[in-house]
Design a protein around this motif. Structure first.
Motif, short mmCIF file in Angstrom:
data_model
loop_
_atom_site.label_atom_id
_atom_site.label_comp_id
_atom_site.label_asym_id
_atom_site.label_seq_id
_atom_site.Cartn_x
_atom_site.Cartn_y
_atom_site.Cartn_z
N UNK A 1 -11.54 -12.23 18.80
CA UNK A 1 -12.84 -11.55 18.71
C UNK A 1 -13.16 -10.71 19.93
N UNK A 2 -12.19 -10.53 20.84
CA UNK A 2 -12.46 -9.88 22.12
C UNK A 2 -13.11 -8.50 21.98
N UNK A 3 -12.60 -7.69 21.05
CA UNK A 3 -13.14 -6.33 20.92
C UNK A 3 -14.60 -6.36 20.49
N UNK A 4 -14.96 -7.30 19.63
CA UNK A 4 -16.34 -7.39 19.17
C UNK A 4 -17.24 -7.91 20.29
N UNK A 5 -16.71 -8.82 21.12
CA UNK A 5 -17.48 -9.31 22.26
C UNK A 5 -17.79 -8.18 23.24
N UNK A 6 -16.79 -7.32 23.46
CA UNK A 6 -16.97 -6.19 24.37
C UNK A 6 -18.03 -5.24 23.83
N UNK A 7 -18.10 -5.10 22.51
CA UNK A 7 -19.10 -4.22 21.90
C UNK A 7 -20.48 -4.85 21.83
#
Length: 345
Positions: A129-135
């Motif tokens: 989920x890293x990309x969604x956390x960054x967003x």
């Protein structure tokens, strides 16, 4: 054909403090070794022109030092070119502002690395989920999307584990799930399967092709392995010393190498396993056929069907079952003989 999803035009990369100053020497014909000796600069890429179509897998391959990994890192400007143009959906990447470049990296392009690049202190689900956390997406969305794609890559039940508890192949599945969770149109895969054992590597290739059939992503895949390139590529680009030696449909390159370097490259390939019926079929002229084969059947399967008999002719059908050509087994045998390398000759 529609406009390419990604377009590279006249791209050069020279490593060194005076790269733009020595560019003229390269454009005037100075080679990699001469540039290094005379100017202490390294020629990374030379006059790269490639179109990458939407929904296709473009494979860029070459031996170590050919410039393939350098090329892919230009697409999201992890490396800045010395000269040239890069377009994504018609937009000039070189003119993007800092925020525009950040948006490109987060929302249009995701990346799968050779060394997995997972955070060891985060769970499998948190890594996915890293990309969604960054967003800044809420935790419920992060979790649901991560679980969805972890399930899709065969990691159901491993969401609470940590990377150190997984095998190499499983860690790379997490990397793919992370790229899919990002929900970008473009996936960059830099030697993504090179660190895996052969059997696991084959499984990952099959998984990628299965996902691609469903998702139709634009994938740019880097490899040094020709078997992998021929299996995955819709469009194959072969580099040597930073320059494109040949590019096109893989079957065409295998049958029509345009350079001694390419001839040597493809000489040891199992052609029966790689070549498809569609690549060697001829217009229909025969009145009788020994049977039907599919256009995407490989020649190895045709040899098995014929029992090795070379006097037979088969009709070739497309995916809809319509006749599109014929194959004389004698033509098949000739296709199995690689062209003799010009250098060897």
């Amino acid at each position: 054909m529609s406009d390419p999803k990604v377009r590279i035009r006249d791209m050069y990369k020279i490593f060194g403090p005076r790269d733009k100053d020595v560019l003229a020497h390269v454009k005037n014909g100075m080679g990699k070794e001469e540039l290094l000796v005379q100017h202490k600069h390294v020629l990374g890429l030379q006059d790269i022109n490639v179109d990458m179509q939407e929904g296709e897998i473009t494979v860029i391959m070459g031996l170590s030092g050919s410039g393939k990994s350098t090329a892919i890192r230009h697409l999201n400007r992890l490396i800045e070119p010395t000269a040239g143009e890069i377009y994504v959906d018609g937009e000039d990447v070189m003119k993007l502002s800092e925020s525009g470049l950040r948006s490109l990296r987060q929302e249009k392009m995701s990346m799968v690395f050779q060394k997995f690049a997972l955070l060891p202190h985060r769970t499998v689900a948190q890594n996915a989920a890293m990309s969604l956390a960054i967003r800044g997406r809420d935790e419920d969305e992060q979790k649901s999307e991560a679980l969805r794609w972890l399930d899709r890559v065969g990691l159901t039940g491993y969401d609470g584990h940590y990377p150190s508890q997984l095998s190499g192949g499983m860690q790379q599945r997490v990397g793919i799930a992370r790229a899919l969770t990002a929900n970008t149109d473009i996936m960059l895969m830099d030697e993504a399967f090179s660190a895996l054992d052969p059997l696991i590597r084959t499984d990952m290739q099959d998984l990628l092709l299965e996902l691609q059939t469903e998702l139709n992503k634009t994938i740019i895949f880097i490899t040094h392995d020709l078997d992998e390139a021929l299996k995955l590529a819709d469009h194959l680009v072969i580099l040597k010393d930073g320059a494109v030696v040949q590019q096109g449909e893989p079957q065409h390159i295998l049958l029509n190498p345009n350079d001694p370097y390419i001839e040597d490259f493809v000489s040891d390939i199992n052609r029966a396993r790689v070549l498809k019926a569609r690549s060697i079929m001829q217009p229909i002229t025969a009145k009788k056929f020994a049977g039907d084969v599919r256009a995407n059947d490989n020649l190895e399967s045709m040899i098995a069907v014929s029992g090795g008999e070379t006097s037979l002719t088969y009709r070739v059908l497309n995916a809809a079952g319509e006749p599109v050509g014929q194959i004389d087994m004698r033509d098949l045998v000739r296709a199995l003989v690689p062209r003799v390398s010009s250098t060897a000759a």
